[in-house]
Enzyme design. Structure first.
Site, mmCIF file in Angstrom:
data_model
loop_
_atom_site.group_PDB
_atom_site.id
_atom_site.type_symbol
_atom_site.label_atom_id
_atom_site.label_comp_id
_atom_site.label_asym_id
_atom_site.label_seq_id
_atom_site.Cartn_x
_atom_site.Cartn_y
_atom_site.Cartn_z
ATOM 1 C CG ASN A 8 -28.516 52.951 -20.307
ATOM 2 O OD1 ASN A 8 -27.683 53.859 -19.986
ATOM 3 N ND2 ASN A 8 -29.624 52.848 -19.640
ATOM 4 C CD1 TRP A 9 -22.315 52.101 -22.443
ATOM 5 C CD2 TRP A 9 -20.744 53.436 -22.388
ATOM 6 N NE1 TRP A 9 -21.604 52.051 -23.493
ATOM 7 C CE2 TRP A 9 -20.679 52.930 -23.496
ATOM 8 C CE3 TRP A 9 -19.802 54.665 -21.889
ATOM 9 C CZ2 TRP A 9 -19.623 53.191 -24.379
ATOM 10 C CZ3 TRP A 9 -18.862 54.962 -22.850
ATOM 11 C CH2 TRP A 9 -18.766 54.356 -24.091
ATOM 12 C CE LYS A 10 -28.880 50.345 -17.232
ATOM 13 N NZ LYS A 10 -29.911 49.355 -16.612
ATOM 14 C CG HIS A 94 -33.656 53.768 -17.734
ATOM 15 N ND1 HIS A 94 -33.815 53.090 -16.428
ATOM 16 C CD2 HIS A 94 -32.948 53.023 -18.780
ATOM 17 C CE1 HIS A 94 -33.078 51.777 -16.744
ATOM 18 N NE2 HIS A 94 -32.655 51.652 -18.156
ATOM 19 C CD GLU A 96 -31.458 51.472 -14.084
ATOM 20 O OE1 GLU A 96 -30.737 52.241 -14.697
ATOM 21 O OE2 GLU A 96 -31.343 49.878 -14.455
ATOM 22 C CD GLU A 166 -35.067 49.870 -21.081
ATOM 23 O OE1 GLU A 166 -33.781 49.295 -21.522
ATOM 24 O OE2 GLU A 166 -35.183 50.850 -20.267
ATOM 25 N N GLY A 172 -31.469 44.035 -16.368
ATOM 26 C CA GLY A 172 -30.215 43.423 -15.412
ATOM 27 C C GLY A 172 -30.682 42.327 -14.616
ATOM 28 C CB SER A 211 -31.775 40.577 -19.877
ATOM 29 O OG SER A 211 -31.818 40.838 -18.616
ATOM 30 N N GLY A 232 -28.225 47.431 -21.910
ATOM 31 C CA GLY A 232 -27.493 47.981 -20.428
ATOM 32 C C GLY A 232 -26.173 47.189 -20.441
ATOM 33 N N GLY A 233 -26.074 46.020 -19.566
ATOM 34 C CA GLY A 233 -25.045 45.595 -19.028
ATOM 35 C C GLY A 233 -23.794 45.122 -20.081
HETATM 36 P P1 PGA Z 1 -29.812 45.497 -19.228
HETATM 37 O O1 PGA Z 1 -30.264 47.186 -19.016
HETATM 38 O O2 PGA Z 1 -29.454 45.348 -20.666
HETATM 39 O O3 PGA Z 1 -28.670 45.386 -18.139
HETATM 40 O O4 PGA Z 1 -30.952 44.619 -18.672
HETATM 41 C C1 PGA Z 1 -31.203 47.549 -19.884
HETATM 42 C C2 PGA Z 1 -31.455 49.052 -19.545
HETATM 43 O O5 PGA Z 1 -31.962 49.396 -18.362
HETATM 44 O O6 PGA Z 1 -31.550 49.979 -20.613
#
Ligand code: PGA
Length: 249
Positions: A8-10, A94, A96, A166, A172, A211, A232-233
């Site tokens: 997930n590149w956000k 998600h 966020e 999640e 993150g 993470s 994510g990251g």
């Molecule tokens: P993260 O994000 O791997 O940076 O913790 C995961 C996500 O939000 O899908």
């Protein structure tokens, strides 16, 4: 059932950077029959990344969609629009989006339904906040999020469904859930899926997210009930995501 790894590149990378990452992954990620690898760029980069991934087995994912098929919904993107650009999976709910845009379980369910109606595969994201975990309410929160979203889907909805667990406190932060905490929540989600869909629930994958890194992916993928990961990251670096895609469970 194949395992599923989604990056997930956000809201990162403009078109040139996204296309370059797509090309790097297309060259480096080795296809394997037991897993599917997918990436979720921003809407504006989807077409360029689709072109970059051509000829590879990496699958295109979108980060969101709107529940109506077309009309006066300024700023929104429909399932059909994603379909025509080559998207297969779409994240819905998600944390966020729940946090910054006020997405509710009802909205999440409607989005998942709209996705399925257009032959997209929704990935319903659920997960508790740190305060809920601290007060022993994690299971209740996750169960409620899941069931309220599933209520919007037809009884036949299992075949194209994925769920991602999640925990918000793990996203993150560099602090992934422990394998035992993940196993416990994945078992709960699996129970609810079985209750809702019976035997058809077998085709639903339950991913872990929060993470995930090259250092912990093997252990997480070996955790009972974990059918894949949402990253994510670490998905923004070709080398890290390539290693994650090559997990050894
Ligand atoms: P993260 O994000 O791997 O940076 O913790 C995961 C996500 O939000 O899908």
């Amino acid at each position: 059932m194949k395992r599923l790894i989604i990056g997930n590149w956000k809201m990162n990378l403009t078109i040139p950077g996204a296309a370059a990452l797509g090309r790097a992954l297309a060259a480096a990620v080795r296809p394997a029959t037991d897993r599917e690898i997918a990436v979720a760029p921003s809407f504006t980069a989807l077409a360029a990344v689709a072109a970059a991934l051509k000829g590879s087995e990496i699958v295109l994912t979108a980060q969101d969609l709107f529940w109506e098929p077309e009309g006066a919904y300024t700023g929104e993107i429909s399932a059909v629009m994603l379909q025509e650009i080559g998207v297969r999976y779409v994240l819905v709910g998600h944390s966020e989006r729940r946090q910054h845009l006020g997405e509710t379980d009802l909205m999440v369910g409607r989005k998942a339904l709209a996705a399925q109606r257009a032959d997209l595969h929704p990935v319903i994201c659920v997960g508790e906040q740190e305060t809920a975990r601290a007060s022993g309410r994690a299971a209740a929160v996750v169960r409620a999020q899941l069931l309220r979203a599933l209520e919007q889907l037809p009884a036949t909805g299992a075949s194209t469904l994925t769920v991602a667990y999640e925990p918000v406190w793990a996203i993150g932060t560099g602090r992934a859930a422990s394998p035992s905490d993940a196993a416990e929540m994945h078992a709960l989600i699996r129970d609810e899926l079985d209750r809702t869909y019976g035997g058809a629930a077998r085709s639903v994958r339950v991913l872990y997210g929060g993470s995930v890194s090259p250092g912990n992916v093997d252990e997480l993928m070996a955790t009972p009930g974990v059918d894949g990961v949402l990253v994510g990251g670490a998905s923004l670096k070709a080398e890290a995501f390539t290693r994650i895609a090559a997990y050894r469970a």
